[in-house]
Each structure stands twice: as structure tokens, then as C-alpha cells.
Motif scaffolding. Structure first.
Motif, PDB file in Angstrom:
ATOM      1  N   ASN A 198      17.453  -4.220  -6.870  1.00 34.31           N
ATOM      2  CA  ASN A 198      17.678  -3.050  -7.720  1.00 34.31           C
ATOM      3  C   ASN A 198      16.400  -2.291  -8.045  1.00 34.31           C
ATOM      4  OD1 ASN A 198      20.489  -3.596  -7.972  1.00 34.31           O
ATOM      5  ND2 ASN A 198      20.037  -5.169  -9.498  1.00 34.31           N
ATOM      6  N   ALA A 199      15.266  -2.768  -7.548  1.00 31.00           N
ATOM      7  CA  ALA A 199      13.985  -2.117  -7.838  1.00 31.00           C
ATOM      8  C   ALA A 199      13.715  -0.996  -6.838  1.00 31.00           C
ATOM      9  CB  ALA A 199      12.856  -3.137  -7.802  1.00 31.00           C
ATOM     10  N   VAL A 200      12.998   0.003  -7.301  1.00 34.73           N
ATOM     11  CA  VAL A 200      12.583   1.120  -6.452  1.00 34.73           C
ATOM     12  C   VAL A 200      11.190   0.815  -5.900  1.00 34.73           C
ATOM     13  CG1 VAL A 200      11.940   3.560  -6.421  1.00 34.73           C
ATOM     14  CG2 VAL A 200      13.932   2.806  -7.736  1.00 34.73           C
ATOM     15  N   ILE A 201      11.012   0.983  -4.602  1.00 37.71           N
ATOM     16  CA  ILE A 201       9.697   0.809  -3.991  1.00 37.71           C
ATOM     17  C   ILE A 201       9.006   2.163  -3.961  1.00 37.71           C
ATOM     18  CG2 ILE A 201       8.426   0.184  -1.909  1.00 37.71           C
ATOM     19  CD1 ILE A 201      10.615  -1.801  -1.241  1.00 37.71           C
ATOM     20  N   LEU A 202       7.914   2.271  -4.715  1.00 36.20           N
ATOM     21  CA  LEU A 202       7.151   3.514  -4.817  1.00 36.20           C
ATOM     22  C   LEU A 202       5.770   3.308  -4.206  1.00 36.20           C
ATOM     23  CD1 LEU A 202       6.415   6.350  -5.911  1.00 36.20           C
ATOM     24  CD2 LEU A 202       5.927   5.258  -8.116  1.00 36.20           C
ATOM     25  N   VAL A 203       5.406   4.181  -3.269  1.00 40.44           N
ATOM     26  CA  VAL A 203       4.121   4.074  -2.589  1.00 40.44           C
ATOM     27  C   VAL A 203       3.200   5.212  -3.016  1.00 40.44           C
ATOM     28  CG1 VAL A 203       2.927   4.085  -0.361  1.00 40.44           C
ATOM     29  CG2 VAL A 203       5.119   2.907  -0.608  1.00 40.44           C
ATOM     30  N   ASP A 204       2.011   4.853  -3.496  1.00 38.80           N
ATOM     31  CA  ASP A 204       0.923   5.813  -3.663  1.00 38.80           C
ATOM     32  C   ASP A 204       0.418   6.113  -2.252  1.00 38.80           C
ATOM     33  OD1 ASP A 204      -1.517   7.056  -3.861  1.00 38.80           O
ATOM     34  OD2 ASP A 204      -2.464   5.491  -5.071  1.00 38.80           O
ATOM     35  N   ASN A 205       0.774   7.293  -1.737  1.00 38.34           N
ATOM     36  CA  ASN A 205       0.499   7.636  -0.343  1.00 38.34           C
ATOM     37  C   ASN A 205      -0.777   8.458  -0.175  1.00 38.34           C
ATOM     38  OD1 ASN A 205       1.518   7.200   2.289  1.00 38.34           O
ATOM     39  ND2 ASN A 205       2.307   9.277   2.394  1.00 38.34           N
ATOM     40  N   CYS A 206      -1.574   8.585  -1.223  1.00 36.49           N
ATOM     41  CA  CYS A 206      -2.799   9.383  -1.151  1.00 36.49           C
ATOM     42  C   CYS A 206      -3.698   8.899  -0.014  1.00 36.49           C
ATOM     43  CB  CYS A 206      -3.568   9.301  -2.468  1.00 36.49           C
ATOM     44  SG  CYS A 206      -2.844  10.291  -3.793  1.00 36.49           S
ATOM     45  N   TYR A 207      -4.224   9.832   0.732  1.00 32.10           N
ATOM     46  CA  TYR A 207      -5.097   9.603   1.890  1.00 32.10           C
ATOM     47  C   TYR A 207      -4.357   9.021   3.092  1.00 32.10           C
ATOM     48  CZ  TYR A 207      -8.848  10.050  -1.572  1.00 32.10           C
ATOM     49  OH  TYR A 207      -9.681  10.496  -2.579  1.00 32.10           O
ATOM     50  N   GLY A 208      -3.077   8.698   2.944  1.00 31.94           N
ATOM     51  CA  GLY A 208      -2.370   8.018   4.017  1.00 31.94           C
ATOM     52  C   GLY A 208      -1.492   8.906   4.872  1.00 31.94           C
ATOM     53  N   GLU A 209      -1.219  10.124   4.389  1.00 30.93           N
ATOM     54  CA  GLU A 209      -0.302  10.996   5.124  1.00 30.93           C
ATOM     55  C   GLU A 209      -0.846  11.316   6.523  1.00 30.93           C
ATOM     56  OE1 GLU A 209      -0.381  11.980   0.721  1.00 30.93           O
ATOM     57  OE2 GLU A 209      -1.886  11.997   2.324  1.00 30.93           O
ATOM     58  N   PHE A 210       0.004  11.134   7.502  1.00 30.26           N
ATOM     59  CA  PHE A 210      -0.261  11.529   8.891  1.00 30.26           C
ATOM     60  C   PHE A 210      -1.363  10.728   9.580  1.00 30.26           C
ATOM     61  CE2 PHE A 210       0.925  15.607   6.633  1.00 30.26           C
ATOM     62  CZ  PHE A 210       2.268  15.524   6.949  1.00 30.26           C
ATOM     63  N   VAL A 211      -1.802   9.620   9.012  1.00 30.92           N
ATOM     64  CA  VAL A 211      -2.817   8.810   9.699  1.00 30.92           C
ATOM     65  C   VAL A 211      -2.173   7.793  10.638  1.00 30.92           C
ATOM     66  CG1 VAL A 211      -4.472   9.068   7.818  1.00 30.92           C
ATOM     67  CG2 VAL A 211      -2.984   7.070   7.868  1.00 30.92           C
ATOM     68  N   GLU A 212      -0.848   7.644  10.538  1.00 33.12           N
ATOM     69  CA  GLU A 212      -0.081   6.862  11.503  1.00 33.12           C
ATOM     70  C   GLU A 212       1.103   7.703  11.955  1.00 33.12           C
ATOM     71  OE1 GLU A 212       0.521   2.556  11.063  1.00 33.12           O
ATOM     72  OE2 GLU A 212      -0.378   2.765   9.058  1.00 33.12           O
ATOM     73  N   ALA A 213       1.775   7.259  12.986  1.00 38.04           N
ATOM     74  CA  ALA A 213       2.898   8.027  13.511  1.00 38.04           C
ATOM     75  C   ALA A 213       4.111   7.971  12.593  1.00 38.04           C
ATOM     76  CB  ALA A 213       3.272   7.521  14.901  1.00 38.04           C
ATOM     77  N   LEU A 214       4.142   6.995  11.671  1.00 41.42           N
ATOM     78  CA  LEU A 214       5.243   6.841  10.736  1.00 41.42           C
ATOM     79  C   LEU A 214       4.739   6.908   9.309  1.00 41.42           C
ATOM     80  CD1 LEU A 214       7.130   3.847  12.421  1.00 41.42           C
ATOM     81  CD2 LEU A 214       7.681   6.283  12.630  1.00 41.42           C
ATOM     82  N   GLU A 215       5.628   7.252   8.390  1.00 42.11           N
ATOM     83  CA  GLU A 215       5.318   7.262   6.964  1.00 42.11           C
ATOM     84  C   GLU A 215       6.043   6.093   6.289  1.00 42.11           C
ATOM     85  OE1 GLU A 215       3.182   9.195   5.428  1.00 42.11           O
ATOM     86  OE2 GLU A 215       2.739  10.425   7.183  1.00 42.11           O
TER      87      GLU A 215
END
Length: 265
Positions: A198-215
Motif C-alpha cells: 500500500n506504500a507509494v514509491i517516490l523517487v528523487d530523480n534529480c540529475y537522473g533524467e535521461f542518463v539511462e534509456a529508461l526512467e
């Protein structure tokens, strides 16, 4: 004329040759992301009319609404909230966190302590009057393994009660560790979904966008948040941030940013 020795030239050529595989992997990631972003622009039929400014409250702002959908597609999410009113990444992450929890709830970080500005917002340091701690929200952290991996055993043994949010910091922040990749995310998120359904998985994605082919959204994350000042803005955006993921959760973040009942509108 600058004189460059043959020895120096040989060293440069040798280094470039040794790094050929690295450059090829980077080019492949760049191509995959560029295609996804271009397809998002094409799918939403972005044209000159989307860049026309609006006045007043901005209801039915076609440019803003289309930008949200472009980001959602580019980040493999159901919906996105992209706003210059986010001061920075910390603001976007705090807004997302605050929208998901109520007094008595618990946030469990599986990547150790967050970076310093978020620690103040959560209430781990300082005495800010509107921190999550002051709102009655508990924050616990599981440190990463010595090799920088996520400690699945410690997650298995964690107290399951009242965990509302599983928090993950993707980048190293100011710590001397490697950034987390999608392979580690996939395994850890599947583990967390089983233990905390029932928990929400929240990712701090700072600096990570577009550095891999997937998010992270393709690997089980329910919500991601980050800054436009960094990767998504190409280092050109002076302000702004985004929240992306499941539509219902993005709407909750929008109502936290603006006003309940109005949200992103």
C-alpha cells in the motif's frame, strides 16, 4: 602556433580508442531518449500555438497542458505536473512527499539520508516550522550497503507499520557513492511492492533524467520528482520542477502546490 608533441597526440588517440565502448553506450542512450522525446512532441502535435502566453488564472492553458503531457510521455508516466512555480528540485520533492502523507504516517528511505536541503524540509535537521516532522510524519532511513547497493535484507526486516511512502534518492547527492541504476531499482522496487503493497514509491530523480534509456517509472516507481534547472532544462532553465507518475498521485501533488479542488488547473 601551439606545438603539440607526437607523444601527446598518441596519448589522446590512445585514450579515445580505449573509451570507444563508453562513447558508444552513451550515444545509444542519447539516441533512445532523443527518440522518446521527439515522439512525445509529435504525439502531442506541438506547434507555434502552444507557445502563446495566456493571461488571468490560466484555465485551459493549451501550452501548459500540452507541456505536462509531453513530459509524461518523455518520462514514461501517466501524467506530469511541470511548473516554473516550483522553486527547485527540493520544492518539487517536498511537495510530492507532503501530498502523500498525513499525521502519523511514516516515510521509509531505502537509500539512506537525503541531501541536506531536503533534511531541513523533512525535519531531520533544523527546526523549520512547516517540516514534515512538525506535521507529525515520521522518517526512517535504511543505509546503503558498503558497495553502494540497496540493502534488501534490511528492507525485509523493516517495521511495516504505517509506511506510506518508500523514498529513493537516485543520485549520489553529496555522498561518495555511485548513482543508482535501473537494474538496482527494478529489484528493490519489486521487493518493496511485496513487503509494502500500500506504500507509494517516490523517487528523487534529480540529475537522473535521461542518463539511462529508461526512467524509474518503467521499473516500478509510482512517482518521480525533479528539477527543471538540471537535466530536463539542459542547464538553461532558471527555475521550475516537475512531478510525474500515476495520474492520481500527480493530481495530489498539484493540489498541494496550488489549492485543493483546483490543482494543476
Amino acid at each position: 602556433m601551439i606545438e603539440i608533441s607526437d607523444r601527446a597526440r598518441e596519448l589522446v588517440w590512445s585514450a579515445e580508442s580505449a573509451l570507444t565502448g563508453v562513447f558508444q553506450r552513451t550515444d545509444a542512450i542519447e539516441m533512445a531518449n532523443q527518440q522518446r522525446v521527439l515522439e512525445a512532441f509529435w504525439a502531442e502535435r506541438v506547434s507555434a500555438r502552444h507557445f502563446t502566453p495566456t493571461t488571468g488564472y490560466g484555465y485551459d492553458d493549451i501550452g501548459r497542458d500540452t507541456l505536462d503531457r509531453v513530459f509524461a510521455r518523455a518520462l514514461s508516466a501517466e501524467a506530469a505536473l511541470v511548473r516554473p512555480q516550483f522553486a527547485n528540485g527540493t520544492h518539487a520533492i517536498y511537495t510530492a512527499l507532503a501530498s502523500l502523507v498525513e499525521p502519523g504516517d511514516r516515510i521509509l528511505s531505502i537509500t539512506g539520508q537525503p541531501y541536506d536541503t531536503l533534511q531541513t524540509a523533512i525535519g531531520l535537521s533544523g527546526n523549520a516550522s512547516n517540516s514534515l516532522k512538525k506535521m507529525g510524519v515520521r522518517f526512517d532511513a535504511i543505509e546503503l550497503l558498503p558497495d553502494g547497493g540497496i540493502d534488501l535484507e534490511a528492507i525485509q526486516n523493516a517495521d511495516e507499520s504505517y509506511v506510506k511512502v518508500i523514498f529513493v534518492q537516485r543520485s549520489r547527492g553529496y555522498a561518495w557513492r555511485e548513482a543508482l541504476n535501473m537494474n538496482k531499482f527494478s529489484e528493490a522496487f519489486a521487493h518493496c511492492k511485496e513487503l509494502f503493497p500500500n506504500a507509494v514509491i517516490l523517487v528523487d530523480n534529480c540529475y537522473g533524467e535521461f542518463v539511462e534509456a529508461l526512467e524509474p517509472t518503467t521499473c516500478g516507481a509510482d512517482l518521480i520528482a525533479g528539477s527543471l534547472i538540471k537535466n530536463p532544462g539542459g542547464g538553461l532553465a532558471p527555475t521550475g520542477g516537475y512531478v510525474a507518475g500515476k495520474k492520481e498521485l500527480v493530481e495530489r501533488a498539484a493540489e498541494r502546490l496550488t489549492v485543493p479542488g483546483m490543482g494543476g488547473e
